[in-house]
Write a protein that holds these residues in place. Structure first.
Motif, PDB file in Angstrom:
ATOM      1  N   SER A  10      28.668  19.298  81.036  1.00  0.00           N
ATOM      2  CA  SER A  10      29.432  20.027  82.051  1.00  0.00           C
ATOM      3  C   SER A  10      28.470  20.771  82.964  1.00  0.00           C
ATOM      4  O   SER A  10      27.352  21.116  82.576  1.00  0.00           O
ATOM      5  CB  SER A  10      30.389  21.025  81.391  1.00  0.00           C
ATOM      6  N   TYR A  11      28.921  21.006  84.180  1.00  0.00           N
ATOM      7  CA  TYR A  11      28.164  21.797  85.152  1.00  0.00           C
ATOM      8  C   TYR A  11      29.041  22.971  85.598  1.00  0.00           C
ATOM      9  O   TYR A  11      30.261  22.844  85.716  1.00  0.00           O
ATOM     10  CB  TYR A  11      27.798  20.961  86.382  1.00  0.00           C
ATOM     11  N   SER A  12      28.394  24.084  85.875  1.00  0.00           N
ATOM     12  CA  SER A  12      29.105  25.245  86.419  1.00  0.00           C
ATOM     13  C   SER A  12      28.889  25.300  87.926  1.00  0.00           C
ATOM     14  O   SER A  12      27.778  25.067  88.413  1.00  0.00           O
ATOM     15  CB  SER A  12      28.600  26.530  85.771  1.00  0.00           C
ATOM     16  N   GLY A  13      29.959  25.583  88.663  1.00  0.00           N
ATOM     17  CA  GLY A  13      29.862  25.669  90.117  1.00  0.00           C
ATOM     18  C   GLY A  13      30.760  26.751  90.654  1.00  0.00           C
ATOM     19  O   GLY A  13      31.452  27.443  89.892  1.00  0.00           O
ATOM     20  N   PRO A  14      30.777  26.907  91.967  1.00  0.00           N
ATOM     21  CA  PRO A  14      31.590  27.956  92.595  1.00  0.00           C
ATOM     22  C   PRO A  14      33.079  27.833  92.270  1.00  0.00           C
ATOM     23  O   PRO A  14      33.803  28.817  92.247  1.00  0.00           O
ATOM     24  CB  PRO A  14      31.333  27.753  94.099  1.00  0.00           C
ATOM     25  N   GLN A  15      33.522  26.596  92.032  1.00  0.00           N
ATOM     26  CA  GLN A  15      34.938  26.367  91.741  1.00  0.00           C
ATOM     27  C   GLN A  15      35.219  26.231  90.256  1.00  0.00           C
ATOM     28  O   GLN A  15      36.277  25.764  89.849  1.00  0.00           O
ATOM     29  CB  GLN A  15      35.419  25.117  92.489  1.00  0.00           C
ATOM     30  N   GLY A  16      34.253  26.657  89.436  1.00  0.00           N
ATOM     31  CA  GLY A  16      34.434  26.606  87.993  1.00  0.00           C
ATOM     32  C   GLY A  16      33.657  25.482  87.353  1.00  0.00           C
ATOM     33  O   GLY A  16      32.744  24.911  87.949  1.00  0.00           O
ATOM     34  N   GLU A  17      34.018  25.140  86.146  1.00  0.00           N
ATOM     35  CA  GLU A  17      33.294  24.142  85.376  1.00  0.00           C
ATOM     36  C   GLU A  17      33.718  22.725  85.764  1.00  0.00           C
ATOM     37  O   GLU A  17      34.906  22.445  85.912  1.00  0.00           O
ATOM     38  CB  GLU A  17      33.545  24.356  83.885  1.00  0.00           C
ATOM     39  N   PHE A  18      32.716  21.860  85.950  1.00  0.00           N
ATOM     40  CA  PHE A  18      32.965  20.446  86.220  1.00  0.00           C
ATOM     41  C   PHE A  18      32.476  19.644  85.020  1.00  0.00           C
ATOM     42  O   PHE A  18      31.308  19.745  84.619  1.00  0.00           O
ATOM     43  CB  PHE A  18      32.235  19.993  87.478  1.00  0.00           C
ATOM     44  N   VAL A  19      33.354  18.833  84.437  1.00  0.00           N
ATOM     45  CA  VAL A  19      33.002  18.025  83.272  1.00  0.00           C
ATOM     46  C   VAL A  19      32.536  16.651  83.752  1.00  0.00           C
ATOM     47  O   VAL A  19      33.330  15.854  84.242  1.00  0.00           O
ATOM     48  CB  VAL A  19      34.198  17.886  82.309  1.00  0.00           C
ATOM     49  N   ALA A  20      31.234  16.397  83.614  1.00  0.00           N
ATOM     50  CA  ALA A  20      30.676  15.113  84.045  1.00  0.00           C
ATOM     51  C   ALA A  20      30.831  14.042  82.978  1.00  0.00           C
ATOM     52  O   ALA A  20      31.012  12.864  83.297  1.00  0.00           O
ATOM     53  CB  ALA A  20      29.198  15.273  84.395  1.00  0.00           C
ATOM     54  N   GLY A  41      30.396   8.221  90.330  1.00  0.00           N
ATOM     55  CA  GLY A  41      31.047   9.398  89.783  1.00  0.00           C
ATOM     56  C   GLY A  41      31.581   9.232  88.382  1.00  0.00           C
ATOM     57  O   GLY A  41      32.184  10.163  87.831  1.00  0.00           O
ATOM     58  N   ALA A  42      31.344   8.061  87.765  1.00  0.00           N
ATOM     59  CA  ALA A  42      31.863   7.822  86.415  1.00  0.00           C
ATOM     60  C   ALA A  42      31.097   8.578  85.349  1.00  0.00           C
ATOM     61  O   ALA A  42      31.588   8.769  84.238  1.00  0.00           O
ATOM     62  CB  ALA A  42      31.850   6.328  86.099  1.00  0.00           C
ATOM     63  N   GLY A  43      29.848   8.984  85.666  1.00  0.00           N
ATOM     64  CA  GLY A  43      29.036   9.719  84.702  1.00  0.00           C
ATOM     65  C   GLY A  43      27.903   8.914  84.098  1.00  0.00           C
ATOM     66  O   GLY A  43      27.183   9.398  83.230  1.00  0.00           O
ATOM     67  N   LYS A  44      27.681   7.688  84.604  1.00  0.00           N
ATOM     68  CA  LYS A  44      26.676   6.830  83.976  1.00  0.00           C
ATOM     69  C   LYS A  44      25.249   7.335  84.198  1.00  0.00           C
ATOM     70  O   LYS A  44      24.431   7.301  83.275  1.00  0.00           O
ATOM     71  CB  LYS A  44      26.832   5.387  84.454  1.00  0.00           C
ATOM     72  N   SER A  45      24.925   7.828  85.412  1.00  0.00           N
ATOM     73  CA  SER A  45      23.581   8.362  85.646  1.00  0.00           C
ATOM     74  C   SER A  45      23.368   9.646  84.857  1.00  0.00           C
ATOM     75  O   SER A  45      22.262   9.915  84.355  1.00  0.00           O
ATOM     76  CB  SER A  45      23.358   8.612  87.141  1.00  0.00           C
ATOM     77  N   THR A  46      24.410  10.450  84.728  1.00  0.00           N
ATOM     78  CA  THR A  46      24.309  11.652  83.892  1.00  0.00           C
ATOM     79  C   THR A  46      23.981  11.253  82.466  1.00  0.00           C
ATOM     80  O   THR A  46      23.092  11.837  81.825  1.00  0.00           O
ATOM     81  CB  THR A  46      25.633  12.446  83.927  1.00  0.00           C
ATOM     82  N   LEU A  47      24.663  10.237  81.958  1.00  0.00           N
ATOM     83  CA  LEU A  47      24.430   9.804  80.580  1.00  0.00           C
ATOM     84  C   LEU A  47      22.974   9.398  80.365  1.00  0.00           C
ATOM     85  O   LEU A  47      22.339   9.809  79.384  1.00  0.00           O
ATOM     86  CB  LEU A  47      25.365   8.640  80.244  1.00  0.00           C
ATOM     87  N   ALA A 212      28.720  -0.447  77.636  1.00  0.00           N
ATOM     88  CA  ALA A 212      29.695   0.641  77.576  1.00  0.00           C
ATOM     89  C   ALA A 212      30.268   0.826  78.971  1.00  0.00           C
ATOM     90  O   ALA A 212      29.527   0.795  79.966  1.00  0.00           O
ATOM     91  CB  ALA A 212      29.025   1.934  77.104  1.00  0.00           C
ATOM     92  N   VAL A 213      31.578   1.012  79.047  1.00  0.00           N
ATOM     93  CA  VAL A 213      32.264   1.178  80.334  1.00  0.00           C
ATOM     94  C   VAL A 213      32.725   2.628  80.444  1.00  0.00           C
ATOM     95  O   VAL A 213      33.435   3.135  79.563  1.00  0.00           O
ATOM     96  CB  VAL A 213      33.482   0.234  80.440  1.00  0.00           C
ATOM     97  N   LEU A 214      32.303   3.294  81.531  1.00  0.00           N
ATOM     98  CA  LEU A 214      32.689   4.680  81.782  1.00  0.00           C
ATOM     99  C   LEU A 214      33.678   4.739  82.939  1.00  0.00           C
ATOM    100  O   LEU A 214      33.565   3.987  83.909  1.00  0.00           O
ATOM    101  CB  LEU A 214      31.466   5.537  82.127  1.00  0.00           C
ATOM    102  N   ASP A 215      34.620   5.661  82.824  1.00  0.00           N
ATOM    103  CA  ASP A 215      35.584   5.888  83.896  1.00  0.00           C
ATOM    104  C   ASP A 215      35.885   7.376  83.940  1.00  0.00           C
ATOM    105  O   ASP A 215      36.397   7.939  82.958  1.00  0.00           O
ATOM    106  CB  ASP A 215      36.861   5.093  83.652  1.00  0.00           C
ATOM    107  N   ALA A 216      35.519   8.032  85.051  1.00  0.00           N
ATOM    108  CA  ALA A 216      35.767   9.472  85.234  1.00  0.00           C
ATOM    109  C   ALA A 216      35.242  10.287  84.056  1.00  0.00           C
ATOM    110  O   ALA A 216      35.910  11.204  83.567  1.00  0.00           O
ATOM    111  CB  ALA A 216      37.255   9.727  85.440  1.00  0.00           C
ATOM    112  N   GLY A 217      34.031   9.959  83.606  1.00  0.00           N
ATOM    113  CA  GLY A 217      33.390  10.732  82.547  1.00  0.00           C
ATOM    114  C   GLY A 217      33.811  10.373  81.145  1.00  0.00           C
ATOM    115  O   GLY A 217      33.325  10.968  80.179  1.00  0.00           O
TER     116      GLY A 217
END
Length: 335
Positions: A10-20, A41-47, A212-217
Protein backbone atom coordinates in the motif's frame (compact mmCIF):
# COMPACT_ATOMS: atom_id res chain seq x y z
CA UNK A 1 13.40 -19.63 -5.15
CA UNK A 2 10.80 -16.91 -4.44
CA UNK A 3 7.89 -17.24 -2.02
CA UNK A 4 5.11 -14.73 -1.42
CA UNK A 5 3.00 -15.41 1.66
CA UNK A 6 0.09 -12.97 2.12
CA UNK A 7 2.33 -10.23 0.69
CA UNK A 8 0.64 -6.90 0.08
CA UNK A 9 1.66 -3.34 -0.76
CA UNK A 10 0.00 0.00 0.00
CA UNK A 11 1.00 3.62 -0.52
CA UNK A 12 -0.06 6.65 1.50
CA UNK A 13 -1.11 9.78 -0.36
CA UNK A 14 -3.05 13.02 0.04
CA UNK A 15 -6.31 11.15 -0.57
CA UNK A 16 -5.51 8.36 1.86
CA UNK A 17 -4.14 4.87 1.43
CA UNK A 18 -3.86 3.32 -2.03
CA UNK A 19 -3.64 -0.49 -2.18
CA UNK A 20 -1.36 -1.48 -5.06
CA UNK A 21 -1.32 -5.20 -4.24
CA UNK A 22 -3.88 -7.18 -2.31
CA UNK A 23 -2.50 -10.03 -0.12
CA UNK A 24 -1.28 -12.81 -2.39
CA UNK A 25 0.46 -16.17 -2.17
CA UNK A 26 2.80 -17.20 -4.97
CA UNK A 27 5.68 -19.64 -5.46
CA UNK A 28 8.34 -19.25 -8.16
CA UNK A 29 10.57 -22.29 -8.50
CA UNK A 30 14.31 -22.31 -9.16
CA UNK A 31 15.04 -22.36 -12.88
CA UNK A 32 11.53 -21.35 -13.95
CA UNK A 33 10.59 -18.64 -16.38
CA UNK A 34 7.63 -17.13 -14.55
CA UNK A 35 5.38 -14.61 -16.25
CA UNK A 36 3.33 -11.97 -14.48
CA UNK A 37 0.70 -10.44 -16.74
CA UNK A 38 -1.78 -7.64 -16.24
CA UNK A 39 -3.03 -4.41 -17.74
CA UNK A 40 -1.53 -1.04 -16.76
CA UNK A 41 -2.15 -0.41 -13.06
CA UNK A 42 -2.68 -4.09 -12.25
CA UNK A 43 0.26 -4.11 -9.82
CA UNK A 44 2.69 -6.27 -11.78
CA UNK A 45 5.63 -3.81 -11.70
CA UNK A 46 5.02 -3.26 -8.00
CA UNK A 47 5.18 -7.01 -7.46
CA UNK A 48 8.51 -7.43 -9.24
CA UNK A 49 10.07 -4.46 -7.42
CA UNK A 50 9.27 -6.10 -4.09
CA UNK A 51 11.56 -9.04 -4.93
CA UNK A 52 14.79 -7.00 -4.74
CA UNK A 53 13.22 -4.47 -2.33
CA UNK A 54 13.28 -1.54 -4.67
CA UNK A 55 9.92 -1.20 -2.95
CA UNK A 56 9.40 -2.57 0.59
CA UNK A 57 6.30 -4.72 1.02
CA UNK A 58 3.71 -3.50 3.51
CA UNK A 59 2.98 -6.88 5.06
CA UNK A 60 3.25 -10.64 4.74
CA UNK A 61 6.41 -12.69 4.23
CA UNK A 62 8.59 -12.53 1.12
CA UNK A 63 11.47 -15.00 0.87
CA UNK A 64 14.05 -14.87 -1.92
CA UNK A 65 16.60 -17.68 -2.11
CA UNK A 66 15.68 -18.64 1.45
CA UNK A 67 16.09 -15.16 2.95
CA UNK A 68 13.36 -12.96 4.42
CA UNK A 69 13.67 -9.84 2.26
CA UNK A 70 12.05 -7.51 4.78
CA UNK A 71 14.50 -8.52 7.52
CA UNK A 72 17.71 -7.80 5.60
CA UNK A 73 20.06 -5.08 6.81
CA UNK A 74 21.95 -2.81 4.37
CA UNK A 75 24.77 -5.31 3.82
CA UNK A 76 22.32 -8.19 3.36
CA UNK A 77 20.29 -6.17 0.87
CA UNK A 78 23.40 -5.36 -1.18
CA UNK A 79 24.29 -9.06 -1.24
CA UNK A 80 20.74 -9.94 -2.33
CA UNK A 81 20.82 -7.43 -5.17
CA UNK A 82 24.03 -8.96 -6.50
CA UNK A 83 22.05 -12.21 -6.82
CA UNK A 84 19.06 -10.52 -8.47
CA UNK A 85 19.64 -8.81 -11.82
CA UNK A 86 17.07 -6.51 -13.40
CA UNK A 87 16.34 -5.24 -16.91
CA UNK A 88 13.93 -2.46 -17.81
CA UNK A 89 11.53 -1.42 -20.54
CA UNK A 90 13.54 1.67 -21.52
CA UNK A 91 16.99 0.09 -21.06
CA UNK A 92 18.29 2.62 -18.44
CA UNK A 93 21.76 2.74 -20.00
CA UNK A 94 24.29 5.44 -19.18
CA UNK A 95 24.48 7.55 -22.36
CA UNK A 96 28.00 8.87 -21.70
CA UNK A 97 29.47 5.36 -21.30
CA UNK A 98 30.26 2.82 -23.99
CA UNK A 99 28.62 -0.58 -24.17
CA UNK A 100 31.59 -2.16 -22.38
CA UNK A 101 31.60 0.55 -19.73
CA UNK A 102 27.85 0.13 -19.10
CA UNK A 103 28.32 -3.59 -18.55
CA UNK A 104 31.36 -3.00 -16.33
CA UNK A 105 29.56 -0.51 -14.09
CA UNK A 106 28.02 -3.01 -11.61
CA UNK A 107 31.34 -4.85 -11.48
CA UNK A 108 33.07 -1.64 -10.43
CA UNK A 109 30.45 -1.11 -7.73
CA UNK A 110 31.07 -4.67 -6.53
CA UNK A 111 34.79 -3.95 -6.15
CA UNK A 112 36.17 -6.06 -9.01
CA UNK A 113 39.61 -5.16 -10.30
CA UNK A 114 39.88 -3.65 -13.82
CA UNK A 115 41.36 -6.93 -15.08
CA UNK A 116 38.50 -8.97 -13.58
CA UNK A 117 35.93 -6.54 -14.94
CA UNK A 118 37.43 -6.57 -18.46
CA UNK A 119 37.44 -10.37 -18.58
CA UNK A 120 33.84 -10.57 -17.40
CA UNK A 121 32.71 -7.89 -19.88
CA UNK A 122 34.26 -9.81 -22.79
CA UNK A 123 32.51 -12.98 -21.61
CA UNK A 124 29.15 -11.21 -21.39
CA UNK A 125 29.50 -9.47 -24.76
CA UNK A 126 30.03 -12.89 -26.36
CA UNK A 127 27.06 -14.32 -24.46
CA UNK A 128 24.63 -11.70 -25.83
CA UNK A 129 26.22 -11.45 -29.28
CA UNK A 130 27.61 -7.89 -29.05
CA UNK A 131 31.37 -8.42 -29.30
CA UNK A 132 31.63 -5.94 -32.19
CA UNK A 133 29.68 -3.22 -30.34
CA UNK A 134 31.88 -2.89 -27.24
CA UNK A 135 33.15 0.64 -27.99
CA UNK A 136 29.90 2.12 -29.24
CA UNK A 137 27.63 4.39 -27.21
CA UNK A 138 23.92 3.69 -26.55
CA UNK A 139 22.81 6.33 -29.08
CA UNK A 140 24.54 4.31 -31.81
CA UNK A 141 22.61 1.11 -31.05
CA UNK A 142 19.24 -0.28 -32.11
CA UNK A 143 16.57 -0.98 -29.52
CA UNK A 144 17.32 -4.68 -29.55
CA UNK A 145 21.03 -4.06 -29.08
CA UNK A 146 20.34 -1.70 -26.18
CA UNK A 147 18.24 -4.36 -24.46
CA UNK A 148 21.03 -6.91 -24.98
CA UNK A 149 23.39 -4.49 -23.23
CA UNK A 150 20.84 -4.21 -20.43
CA UNK A 151 20.71 -8.00 -20.15
CA UNK A 152 24.51 -8.29 -20.11
CA UNK A 153 24.74 -5.60 -17.42
CA UNK A 154 22.09 -7.40 -15.32
CA UNK A 155 24.12 -10.62 -15.57
CA UNK A 156 27.45 -8.98 -14.67
CA UNK A 157 27.59 -10.12 -11.03
CA UNK A 158 26.38 -13.66 -11.79
CA UNK A 159 22.83 -13.47 -10.41
CA UNK A 160 20.57 -16.45 -9.79
CA UNK A 161 17.44 -14.44 -10.60
CA UNK A 162 16.70 -12.09 -13.50
CA UNK A 163 13.78 -9.65 -13.22
CA UNK A 164 12.42 -8.33 -16.52
CA UNK A 165 10.06 -5.37 -16.17
CA UNK A 166 8.29 -5.00 -19.56
CA UNK A 167 11.64 -5.79 -21.17
CA UNK A 168 10.22 -6.14 -24.69
CA UNK A 169 7.44 -3.51 -24.67
CA UNK A 170 9.55 -0.89 -26.46
CA UNK A 171 10.64 -3.28 -29.23
CA UNK A 172 9.19 -4.25 -32.60
CA UNK A 173 7.83 -7.83 -33.00
CA UNK A 174 10.92 -9.25 -34.73
CA UNK A 175 13.29 -7.77 -32.14
CA UNK A 176 10.98 -8.91 -29.34
CA UNK A 177 11.20 -12.48 -30.64
CA UNK A 178 15.02 -12.30 -30.73
CA UNK A 179 15.24 -10.95 -27.16
CA UNK A 180 12.81 -13.60 -25.88
CA UNK A 181 14.86 -16.31 -27.59
CA UNK A 182 17.95 -14.94 -25.84
CA UNK A 183 16.21 -15.01 -22.45
CA UNK A 184 15.08 -18.60 -23.07
CA UNK A 185 18.65 -19.59 -23.94
CA UNK A 186 20.02 -17.91 -20.80
CA UNK A 187 17.42 -19.76 -18.74
CA UNK A 188 18.53 -23.10 -20.24
CA UNK A 189 22.28 -22.53 -20.22
CA UNK A 190 22.71 -20.64 -16.94
CA UNK A 191 19.81 -22.11 -14.98
CA UNK A 192 18.50 -18.61 -14.30
CA UNK A 193 15.19 -18.08 -12.59
CA UNK A 194 13.46 -15.41 -14.69
CA UNK A 195 10.48 -13.32 -13.59
CA UNK A 196 9.02 -11.62 -16.65
CA UNK A 197 6.49 -8.80 -16.36
CA UNK A 198 4.36 -8.17 -19.44
CA UNK A 199 0.94 -7.15 -20.71
CA UNK A 200 1.14 -9.48 -23.72
CA UNK A 201 -0.04 -13.09 -23.50
CA UNK A 202 1.99 -13.94 -26.61
CA UNK A 203 5.19 -13.17 -24.67
CA UNK A 204 4.06 -15.51 -21.89
CA UNK A 205 3.20 -18.23 -24.43
CA UNK A 206 6.58 -18.02 -26.10
CA UNK A 207 8.95 -18.33 -23.11
CA UNK A 208 7.21 -18.89 -19.76
CA UNK A 209 6.69 -22.10 -17.79
CA UNK A 210 4.13 -20.62 -15.40
CA UNK A 211 2.11 -17.42 -15.24
CA UNK A 212 0.24 -15.30 -12.72
CA UNK A 213 -2.55 -12.96 -13.85
CA UNK A 214 -3.11 -9.72 -11.92
CA UNK A 215 -6.18 -7.51 -12.11
CA UNK A 216 -6.49 -4.29 -10.06
CA UNK A 217 -3.92 -5.50 -7.53
CA UNK A 218 -5.44 -8.96 -7.12
CA UNK A 219 -4.02 -12.31 -8.16
CA UNK A 220 -6.93 -13.74 -10.17
CA UNK A 221 -5.36 -16.81 -11.79
CA UNK A 222 -2.05 -18.68 -11.82
CA UNK A 223 -0.60 -21.98 -12.96
CA UNK A 224 1.23 -23.68 -15.80
CA UNK A 225 1.07 -21.68 -19.03
CA UNK A 226 -0.44 -24.64 -20.90
CA UNK A 227 -3.36 -24.67 -18.43
CA UNK A 228 -3.89 -20.93 -18.10
CA UNK A 229 -3.46 -20.13 -21.80
CA UNK A 230 -5.54 -22.99 -23.16
CA UNK A 231 -8.23 -23.08 -20.45
CA UNK A 232 -8.49 -19.58 -18.94
CA UNK A 233 -10.96 -19.32 -16.06
CA UNK A 234 -11.07 -15.63 -15.12
CA UNK A 235 -12.57 -13.01 -17.47
CA UNK A 236 -9.32 -10.99 -17.41
CA UNK A 237 -7.32 -14.03 -18.52
CA UNK A 238 -9.83 -14.83 -21.24
CA UNK A 239 -9.47 -11.28 -22.59
CA UNK A 240 -5.68 -11.61 -22.70
CA UNK A 241 -5.94 -14.91 -24.58
CA UNK A 242 -8.49 -13.47 -27.02
CA UNK A 243 -6.16 -10.53 -27.71
CA UNK A 244 -3.21 -12.88 -28.27
CA UNK A 245 -5.21 -14.99 -30.71
CA UNK A 246 -6.83 -11.96 -32.39
CA UNK A 247 -10.31 -13.27 -31.62
CA UNK A 248 -13.25 -10.92 -32.10
CA UNK A 249 -15.70 -12.42 -29.63
CA UNK A 250 -18.69 -10.49 -30.99
CA UNK A 251 -17.98 -11.60 -34.55
CA UNK A 252 -17.48 -15.15 -33.32
CA UNK A 253 -20.86 -15.11 -31.55
CA UNK A 254 -22.54 -13.91 -34.75
CA UNK A 255 -20.83 -16.66 -36.73
CA UNK A 256 -21.98 -19.31 -34.27
CA UNK A 257 -25.57 -18.16 -34.68
CA UNK A 258 -25.40 -18.86 -38.42
CA UNK A 259 -24.32 -22.51 -38.19
CA UNK A 260 -26.22 -25.60 -37.11
CA UNK A 261 -25.11 -28.44 -34.88
CA UNK A 262 -23.21 -28.87 -31.64
CA UNK A 263 -20.32 -26.43 -31.28
CA UNK A 264 -17.20 -27.72 -29.53
CA UNK A 265 -13.79 -26.26 -28.76
CA UNK A 266 -11.18 -28.99 -29.14
CA UNK A 267 -7.75 -28.61 -27.54
CA UNK A 268 -4.89 -30.83 -28.69
CA UNK A 269 -1.57 -30.84 -26.83
CA UNK A 270 1.83 -32.32 -27.65
CA UNK A 271 2.18 -34.87 -30.43
CA UNK A 272 -1.61 -35.29 -30.65
CA UNK A 273 -1.67 -31.85 -32.26
CA UNK A 274 -0.41 -33.30 -35.55
CA UNK A 275 -2.53 -36.48 -35.58
CA UNK A 276 -5.67 -36.74 -37.79
CA UNK A 277 -7.87 -37.51 -34.78
CA UNK A 278 -10.85 -35.42 -35.88
CA UNK A 279 -10.97 -37.02 -39.33
CA UNK A 280 -10.65 -40.53 -37.82
CA UNK A 281 -13.51 -39.90 -35.39
CA UNK A 282 -15.67 -38.41 -38.16
CA UNK A 283 -15.24 -41.56 -40.27
CA UNK A 284 -15.96 -43.85 -37.32
CA UNK A 285 -19.11 -42.06 -36.15
CA UNK A 286 -20.53 -40.75 -39.42
CA UNK A 287 -20.51 -37.09 -38.37
CA UNK A 288 -19.90 -34.06 -40.57
CA UNK A 289 -17.98 -31.13 -39.17
CA UNK A 290 -17.38 -27.49 -40.04
CA UNK A 291 -14.26 -25.62 -38.89
CA UNK A 292 -15.30 -22.28 -37.41
CA UNK A 293 -11.91 -21.12 -36.14
CA UNK A 294 -8.59 -22.57 -35.12
CA UNK A 295 -4.93 -22.14 -34.37
CA UNK A 296 -1.91 -24.44 -34.39
CA UNK A 297 1.11 -23.08 -32.55
CA UNK A 298 3.52 -23.77 -29.70
CA UNK A 299 3.62 -22.95 -26.00
CA UNK A 300 7.34 -22.71 -25.42
CA UNK A 301 8.48 -26.08 -26.85
CA UNK A 302 5.08 -27.81 -26.72
CA UNK A 303 2.88 -27.89 -29.84
CA UNK A 304 -0.81 -27.27 -29.34
CA UNK A 305 -3.93 -26.82 -31.40
CA UNK A 306 -7.33 -25.35 -30.63
CA UNK A 307 -10.17 -25.85 -33.09
CA UNK A 308 -13.74 -24.62 -32.80
CA UNK A 309 -15.97 -26.98 -34.77
CA UNK A 310 -19.66 -27.54 -35.44
CA UNK A 311 -20.72 -31.22 -35.55
CA UNK A 312 -23.73 -32.39 -37.60
CA UNK A 313 -25.37 -35.75 -38.32
CA UNK A 314 -24.10 -39.18 -37.32
CA UNK A 315 -23.54 -40.06 -33.65
CA UNK A 316 -22.37 -36.78 -32.12
CA UNK A 317 -22.30 -38.14 -28.57
CA UNK A 318 -20.08 -41.03 -29.65
CA UNK A 319 -17.79 -38.62 -31.53
CA UNK A 320 -17.42 -36.42 -28.47
CA UNK A 321 -16.71 -39.46 -26.28
CA UNK A 322 -14.08 -40.78 -28.71
CA UNK A 323 -12.30 -37.43 -28.85
CA UNK A 324 -12.21 -37.28 -25.05
CA UNK A 325 -10.93 -40.87 -24.84
CA UNK A 326 -8.15 -39.94 -27.29
CA UNK A 327 -6.89 -37.24 -24.89
CA UNK A 328 -8.49 -34.24 -26.59
CA UNK A 329 -9.88 -31.63 -24.18
CA UNK A 330 -13.48 -31.06 -25.28
CA UNK A 331 -15.43 -27.95 -24.27
CA UNK A 332 -19.09 -27.69 -25.31
CA UNK A 333 -19.79 -24.12 -26.45
CA UNK A 334 -23.29 -24.92 -27.68
CA UNK A 335 -25.10 -28.21 -27.11
Amino acid sequence: MIQFRAVHKSYSGPQGEFVALQPLDLDIGAGEVFGVIGHSGAGKSTLVRLINRLEPHSGGRLLVDGEEVGALDAAGLRALRRRVGMIFQHFNLLSARTVAQNIAFPLQLAGRTPQQADARVRELLALVGLESQADKYPAQLSGGQKQRVGIARALATGPKILLCDEATSALDPQTTAAVLDLLARLNRELGLTIVLITHEMDVVRRVCDKVAVLDAGRLVESGAVTDVFLHPQHPTTRRFVAEAEHVDEEAQTRAFAQVQGRILRLTFLGEDTHKPLLAQVARATGIDYSLLSGRIDRIRETPYGQLTVALLGGDIDAAQAQLTAAGVHVQVLRA
